[in-house]
Design a protein around this motif. Sequence first.
Motif, PDB file in Angstrom:
ATOM      1  N   CYS A 118      -8.201  -2.511  -6.043  1.00 45.77           N
ATOM      2  CA  CYS A 118      -6.774  -2.392  -6.353  1.00 45.77           C
ATOM      3  C   CYS A 118      -6.194  -3.727  -6.797  1.00 45.77           C
ATOM      4  O   CYS A 118      -5.409  -3.799  -7.752  1.00 45.77           O
ATOM      5  CB  CYS A 118      -6.015  -1.871  -5.133  1.00 45.77           C
ATOM      6  SG  CYS A 118      -6.376  -0.154  -4.696  1.00 45.77           S
ATOM      7  N   LEU A 119      -6.578  -4.800  -6.108  1.00 47.89           N
ATOM      8  CA  LEU A 119      -6.084  -6.110  -6.486  1.00 47.89           C
ATOM      9  C   LEU A 119      -6.610  -6.535  -7.851  1.00 47.89           C
ATOM     10  O   LEU A 119      -5.899  -7.167  -8.634  1.00 47.89           O
ATOM     11  CB  LEU A 119      -6.488  -7.142  -5.424  1.00 47.89           C
ATOM     12  CG  LEU A 119      -5.830  -6.996  -4.045  1.00 47.89           C
ATOM     13  CD1 LEU A 119      -6.430  -7.987  -3.065  1.00 47.89           C
ATOM     14  CD2 LEU A 119      -4.329  -7.213  -4.151  1.00 47.89           C
TER      15      LEU A 119
ATOM     16  N   CYS B 264      -2.332   3.529  -1.250  1.00 48.97           N
ATOM     17  CA  CYS B 264      -1.198   3.339  -2.151  1.00 48.97           C
ATOM     18  C   CYS B 264      -1.703   2.911  -3.526  1.00 48.97           C
ATOM     19  O   CYS B 264      -2.880   2.576  -3.711  1.00 48.97           O
ATOM     20  CB  CYS B 264      -0.227   2.299  -1.597  1.00 48.97           C
ATOM     21  SG  CYS B 264       0.535   2.776  -0.019  1.00 48.97           S
TER      22      CYS B 264
ATOM     23  N   ALA C  93       2.584   1.802   5.041  1.00 50.97           N
ATOM     24  CA  ALA C  93       2.906   1.637   3.627  1.00 50.97           C
ATOM     25  C   ALA C  93       3.063   2.977   2.928  1.00 50.97           C
ATOM     26  O   ALA C  93       3.802   3.082   1.939  1.00 50.97           O
ATOM     27  CB  ALA C  93       1.817   0.812   2.938  1.00 50.97           C
ATOM     28  N   TRP C  94       2.402   4.012   3.426  1.00 48.39           N
ATOM     29  CA  TRP C  94       2.472   5.312   2.767  1.00 48.39           C
ATOM     30  C   TRP C  94       3.882   5.896   2.852  1.00 48.39           C
ATOM     31  O   TRP C  94       4.309   6.647   1.965  1.00 48.39           O
ATOM     32  CB  TRP C  94       1.461   6.258   3.404  1.00 48.39           C
ATOM     33  CG  TRP C  94       1.462   7.619   2.787  1.00 48.39           C
ATOM     34  CD1 TRP C  94       1.850   8.780   3.372  1.00 48.39           C
ATOM     35  CD2 TRP C  94       1.059   7.963   1.466  1.00 48.39           C
ATOM     36  NE1 TRP C  94       1.719   9.825   2.504  1.00 48.39           N
ATOM     37  CE2 TRP C  94       1.226   9.348   1.307  1.00 48.39           C
ATOM     38  CE3 TRP C  94       0.573   7.227   0.389  1.00 48.39           C
ATOM     39  CZ2 TRP C  94       0.925  10.015   0.139  1.00 48.39           C
ATOM     40  CZ3 TRP C  94       0.269   7.891  -0.790  1.00 48.39           C
ATOM     41  CH2 TRP C  94       0.446   9.265  -0.904  1.00 48.39           C
TER      42      TRP C  94
ATOM     43  N   PRO D 239      -2.249   0.493  -6.839  1.00 47.62           N
ATOM     44  CA  PRO D 239      -2.619  -0.929  -6.877  1.00 47.62           C
ATOM     45  C   PRO D 239      -1.424  -1.873  -6.947  1.00 47.62           C
ATOM     46  O   PRO D 239      -1.410  -2.916  -6.290  1.00 47.62           O
ATOM     47  CB  PRO D 239      -3.498  -1.031  -8.139  1.00 47.62           C
ATOM     48  CG  PRO D 239      -4.069   0.335  -8.320  1.00 47.62           C
ATOM     49  CD  PRO D 239      -3.002   1.275  -7.856  1.00 47.62           C
TER      50      PRO D 239
ATOM     51  N   LEU E 262      -2.233   0.967   3.706  1.00 46.50           N
ATOM     52  CA  LEU E 262      -2.070   0.272   2.432  1.00 46.50           C
ATOM     53  C   LEU E 262      -3.157   0.662   1.437  1.00 46.50           C
ATOM     54  O   LEU E 262      -2.957   0.575   0.227  1.00 46.50           O
ATOM     55  CB  LEU E 262      -2.091  -1.247   2.666  1.00 46.50           C
ATOM     56  CG  LEU E 262      -1.654  -2.138   1.502  1.00 46.50           C
ATOM     57  CD1 LEU E 262      -0.218  -1.851   1.122  1.00 46.50           C
ATOM     58  CD2 LEU E 262      -1.815  -3.613   1.855  1.00 46.50           C
ATOM     59  N   ASP E 263      -4.314   1.099   1.947  1.00 48.21           N
ATOM     60  CA  ASP E 263      -5.425   1.420   1.053  1.00 48.21           C
ATOM     61  C   ASP E 263      -5.324   2.818   0.459  1.00 48.21           C
ATOM     62  O   ASP E 263      -6.264   3.272  -0.201  1.00 48.21           O
ATOM     63  CB  ASP E 263      -6.760   1.280   1.798  1.00 48.21           C
ATOM     64  CG  ASP E 263      -6.681   1.796   3.220  1.00 48.21           C
ATOM     65  OD1 ASP E 263      -5.690   2.476   3.531  1.00 48.21           O
ATOM     66  OD2 ASP E 263      -7.598   1.524   4.003  1.00 48.21           O
TER      67      ASP E 263
ATOM     68  N   ILE F 296      -9.227  -2.086  -1.060  1.00 48.37           N
ATOM     69  CA  ILE F 296      -8.168  -3.017  -1.442  1.00 48.37           C
ATOM     70  C   ILE F 296      -8.606  -3.918  -2.584  1.00 48.37           C
ATOM     71  O   ILE F 296      -7.826  -4.216  -3.503  1.00 48.37           O
ATOM     72  CB  ILE F 296      -7.741  -3.855  -0.218  1.00 48.37           C
ATOM     73  CG1 ILE F 296      -7.071  -2.954   0.815  1.00 48.37           C
ATOM     74  CG2 ILE F 296      -6.792  -4.973  -0.624  1.00 48.37           C
ATOM     75  CD1 ILE F 296      -5.794  -2.315   0.359  1.00 48.37           C
TER      76      ILE F 296
ATOM     77  N   LYS G 257       1.533  -1.445  -5.748  1.00 50.02           N
ATOM     78  CA  LYS G 257       2.193  -1.499  -4.440  1.00 50.02           C
ATOM     79  C   LYS G 257       1.407  -2.380  -3.466  1.00 50.02           C
ATOM     80  O   LYS G 257       1.991  -3.110  -2.656  1.00 50.02           O
ATOM     81  CB  LYS G 257       2.322  -0.080  -3.884  1.00 50.02           C
ATOM     82  CG  LYS G 257       2.974   0.920  -4.830  1.00 50.02           C
ATOM     83  CD  LYS G 257       4.417   0.573  -5.095  1.00 50.02           C
ATOM     84  CE  LYS G 257       5.057   1.580  -6.064  1.00 50.02           C
ATOM     85  NZ  LYS G 257       5.183   2.913  -5.493  1.00 50.02           N
ATOM     86  N   VAL G 258       0.074  -2.309  -3.545  1.00 53.32           N
ATOM     87  CA  VAL G 258      -0.765  -3.141  -2.669  1.00 53.32           C
ATOM     88  C   VAL G 258      -0.513  -4.613  -2.932  1.00 53.32           C
ATOM     89  O   VAL G 258      -0.310  -5.415  -2.013  1.00 53.32           O
ATOM     90  CB  VAL G 258      -2.249  -2.789  -2.878  1.00 53.32           C
ATOM     91  CG1 VAL G 258      -3.136  -3.747  -2.095  1.00 53.32           C
ATOM     92  CG2 VAL G 258      -2.530  -1.357  -2.456  1.00 53.32           C
TER      93      VAL G 258
ATOM     94  N   VAL H 135      -6.867  -2.642   6.893  1.00 54.17           N
ATOM     95  CA  VAL H 135      -7.220  -2.030   5.611  1.00 54.17           C
ATOM     96  C   VAL H 135      -8.737  -1.986   5.469  1.00 54.17           C
ATOM     97  O   VAL H 135      -9.470  -2.620   6.228  1.00 54.17           O
ATOM     98  CB  VAL H 135      -6.623  -2.812   4.419  1.00 54.17           C
ATOM     99  CG1 VAL H 135      -5.114  -2.756   4.432  1.00 54.17           C
ATOM    100  CG2 VAL H 135      -7.110  -4.247   4.417  1.00 54.17           C
TER     101      VAL H 135
END
Length: 537
Positions: free
Chosen positions: A275-276, A238, A61-62, A240, A235-236, A272, A242-243, A267
Amino acid sequence: MREEMARREEAELRRSSQKPRSPEGWGLLSALWYLAFYRPIITESHLRRKNIEFIFIRFSAWQYAGCDKLWAGLVTTLCESIRGHFGALPLSVFHVVGTRPRFASGFSQQEWALKKGACLKLWATLFILAAGLAVLLVALLVPGVKDHNALKVVGSAVASLSGSGLVVGLVSVLKNLLVSEKQKIERLTNSERFTTQLGFMSKVRHEVRVLVDYLAFMEIFERRRLRVVLEITSLDICYPEKVAGVLNAMNTLLSDANTPFIFILAVDPSVIVPCLEQTSCMKGLADNGYLYLSRTVTLPFSIPEMGARSRLQCLEAAVQTREDLMYRIITGNVERRRAKRAPAPPARRPTDADAVGCIHEAFRCLHDGADPLARYLPADNTHVRRIVNTIPVTLRLLLHRAAAAPSPRAAAAWVVLADRWPCRLSWVLQCLEDSWQSPVAVADTRTLWSVFQEHVGELSALRQPLRNVLSLDGDPELFQTFLGQDFPFAARDARAFLGVTVNLDHSIRRTMGLLRGLHRLQATATPPVSRGVQCPH
């Protein structure tokens, strides 16, 4: 997964006389022939096939963190990888003349049905083209007819109209060959009207649907099951938004039934979840990121804490990347330590039959209405799937770690306990871990329920910072009945199961350990009071 793929391939070759095919070399011509003139049919024999091929796709994801829509990068990576695996030509032909498979009527074993309509159209077009060319040649070459312009016009018109259909089909194939699905989606995302383009998502879903139908076609052609495994990493680190976008894209791709996608989400939940909770995707879920993950992930696998042997292996791997003098010194020590190790006697490795027997026994306990374990099963279908997926993994890990055969009923009960009450179980395990690290450890025969009763007041004091995690737990009265009466697990059982508890988020326990340490510091710290000043209280 590669070993499982090879094992199933060998078993299928022994069971069936049909060998798998590949769209390479002469197989490419065969695939193009079937694409053009045959419709695939899903038969009973195809559904009975056990051989499978995993198509592995890695998505960092980065690498796509700078684009506006990170999930668009996930879809483009999926399209480009499938195109590169099978080749651009078969996928381009499928875009133009391919058809999605249909289920067989009755018990027919015929996997291919002739496209009668396409064949009739092709033969009619070729016949009309030949007739038009014949009329045109007669009008141009036969003496006495050369002066009749009407035949020339009719022949050229018939030949042009019939040939234009073939040219349009070839141009469409060439267009899809030159412009890939990735380029189509990137062109849509780069459009100035991207934010207001109402049909954007429908176009993306159409491209994904074409890929799904193409994979179903290639399953029947190759005579094996196909599964696309997407490994999502980084992903962790990036933003929030984008997550949340990537997780929504995962749910979109998995929304259809019988989808051929498997997502491996690597992740850290402790990163995460916040971020969510900062994004708008949590509306309706009480802003609880743990609840969102529990409804998204169907097979949780939390890697336990690294053991001493794994730490040494990681150290050796890190040392081997050094090329200076320290590298030579340390590697010399490693080699001397390896030479001192005595060869261990060969131990009996658990067979697959042992694991299958334990798994069947565990599921029998779950299905037995007279067993108390059956009444603790959750009503949510997602949690039931998590339990069913986790029990085989837990039992196989126990067989590899334990000297004696584990109790399938106890292992199944432990999996249900970790799924139904993750917060309370994490609190008990954290209390036990703190006790094991203290001079006075908890006795191995002490029950987990007594440990929970002893420290429940401390958990109650921390209920505000742990409110999201506490909301994951089921009925507290059932928890008391589970540990107090039906399954009185002891501290030694927790020690045995802790290393194989993969369906419990270990980041919850780490957060509890931090909060517990801070709470104890606040409880023991008393501000000094000067003797010369009267305390107003």
